[in-house]
Design an enzyme around this catalytic site. Structure first.
Site, short mmCIF file in Angstrom:
data_model
loop_
_atom_site.label_atom_id
_atom_site.label_comp_id
_atom_site.label_asym_id
_atom_site.label_seq_id
_atom_site.Cartn_x
_atom_site.Cartn_y
_atom_site.Cartn_z
N GLU A 122 63.19 46.42 57.76
CA GLU A 122 63.63 46.95 56.58
C GLU A 122 64.58 44.93 56.04
O GLU A 122 65.19 45.44 55.23
CB GLU A 122 64.44 47.98 56.22
N HIS A 145 71.86 50.41 56.66
CA HIS A 145 71.31 51.59 56.25
C HIS A 145 70.53 52.42 57.35
O HIS A 145 70.90 52.06 58.54
CB HIS A 145 69.42 50.44 56.15
N HIS A 147 70.92 57.15 57.95
CA HIS A 147 69.86 58.42 57.55
C HIS A 147 71.20 59.63 57.77
O HIS A 147 70.75 60.26 58.51
CB HIS A 147 68.60 58.71 58.40
N GLU A 175 89.59 61.36 47.19
CA GLU A 175 89.88 59.64 47.57
C GLU A 175 87.67 59.13 47.38
O GLU A 175 88.10 58.06 46.80
CB GLU A 175 89.45 59.74 49.15
N HIS A 216 65.48 59.76 52.18
CA HIS A 216 65.41 58.69 53.22
C HIS A 216 66.50 58.74 54.11
O HIS A 216 66.79 58.91 54.54
CB HIS A 216 64.49 58.07 53.16
O1 2HA Z 1 64.38 50.82 60.50
O2 2HA Z 1 65.29 53.81 58.89
O3 2HA Z 1 63.57 52.56 57.22
C1 2HA Z 1 64.09 52.44 60.77
C2 2HA Z 1 64.45 52.74 59.91
C3 2HA Z 1 63.29 52.32 58.60
ZN ZN Z 2 65.43 54.37 57.20
#
Ligand code: 2HA
Ligand code: ZN
Length: 276
Positions: A122, A145, A147, A175, A216
């Protein structure tokens, strides 16, 4: 030279990856972080004239991707295919310090990825997000990033309209409107690792420090690791409250008038068009 494994920025980065792993958001190789470093904080730890190897950008179309704005900038970044679980115990293989090369066309590896690794798949989305955020806030240094479980769940059951999604999150905890007054921007499902998702993310990043990739995960940006992680934790907690309550009859809520009262009291400028 001092031992880079003792550097504050590296220790903090490793601790953040461990925290995220322990929250259950970074299964397997899920998630990635990039952190813009300052030359002053690096010069006691690394010879900045020594390049270990050159690394090409992956997953981008040369013509569509221009990172020249970041030429010479140095990032600490997680590696592609690497597990957050392993970062703290073995930073030298799982992380790298890279400098954006001439014209923004490739990378100089200055440290790390010792067993032949390279930055996260990414990386283009991260670099485009850094460019977008730096244009809005010159102090921005982190793109993260991950999940988060409840947030992902929420993208399956909530409308994917950014204003409606933001309003729902703001209602879930007092908050929220103070922590992320610029709301969240929501992208539909898109193929990850591509130029297209990088462009779409960075466009959304011009308007908000939190961008949701439906089904995602989340992208957060901020000035420090703590601040960025803080946005993500706050959004995820709001999503958790939504997932715990949305199937039950709602008896109470935070009203728009109360959201406005909060914004006024804490002196934050909320995104237009969300509070009625
Ligand atoms: O790097 O989360 O979106 C692994 C991920 C790809
Ligand atoms: Zn990801």
């Amino acid at each position: 030279m001092k031992n880079i494994l003792e550097a504050k920025f590296l220790k903090e980065f490793c601790a953040t990856a461990s925290n995220m792993y322990r929250l259950g958001w970074d299964e397997r190789n899920g998630g990635n972080i990039s952190y813009l470093l300052k030359e002053e904080e690096l010069k006691d730890y690394l010879d900045l004239d020594h390049v270990e190897r050159k690394i090409p950008f992956m997953g981008v179309k040369e013509t569509a991707f221009d990172a020249s704005f970041l030429e010479g900038k140095i990032f600490l970044v997680t590696g592609t295919g690497r597990y957050f679980k392993n970062v703290e115990g073995d930073p030298e293989n799982n992380l790298g310090i890279v400098r954006i090369g001439k014209g923004g066309k490739d990378l100089d590896l200055l440290w790390g990825f010792a067993d032949g690794g390279r930055p996260t798949s990414e990386f283009p989305a991260h670099m485009m997000s850094h460019m977008a955020r730096l244009k809005t806030d010159p102090e921005n240094r982190v793109v993260m990033h991950t999940h988060p479980t409840n947030l992902l769940a929420m993208t399956y059951v909530h409308e994917l309209d950014s204003a409606k999604f933001t309003h729902t999150l703001w209602e879930m905890s007092t908050e929220c409107v103070v922590v992320f007054p610029d709301g969240v921007e929501v992208l539909p499902w898109m193929l990850c690792g591509t130029n297209e998702i990088g462009v779409a993310t960075s466009q959304k990043m011009m308007q908000s420090r939190v961008v949701i990739w439906s089904m995602h995960g989340i992208y957060g940006a901020g000035r420090t690791l703590d601040e960025t992680f803080g946005f993500i934790v706050t959004v995820e907690e709001a999503a958790q409250i939504y997932m715990l309550t949305s199937h039950l009859p709602r008896k109470n809520t935070i009203t728009d008038a109360q959201l406005k009262e909060l914004a006024d009291f804490f002196g934050v400028q909320v995104k237009e068009g969300i509070i009625g």
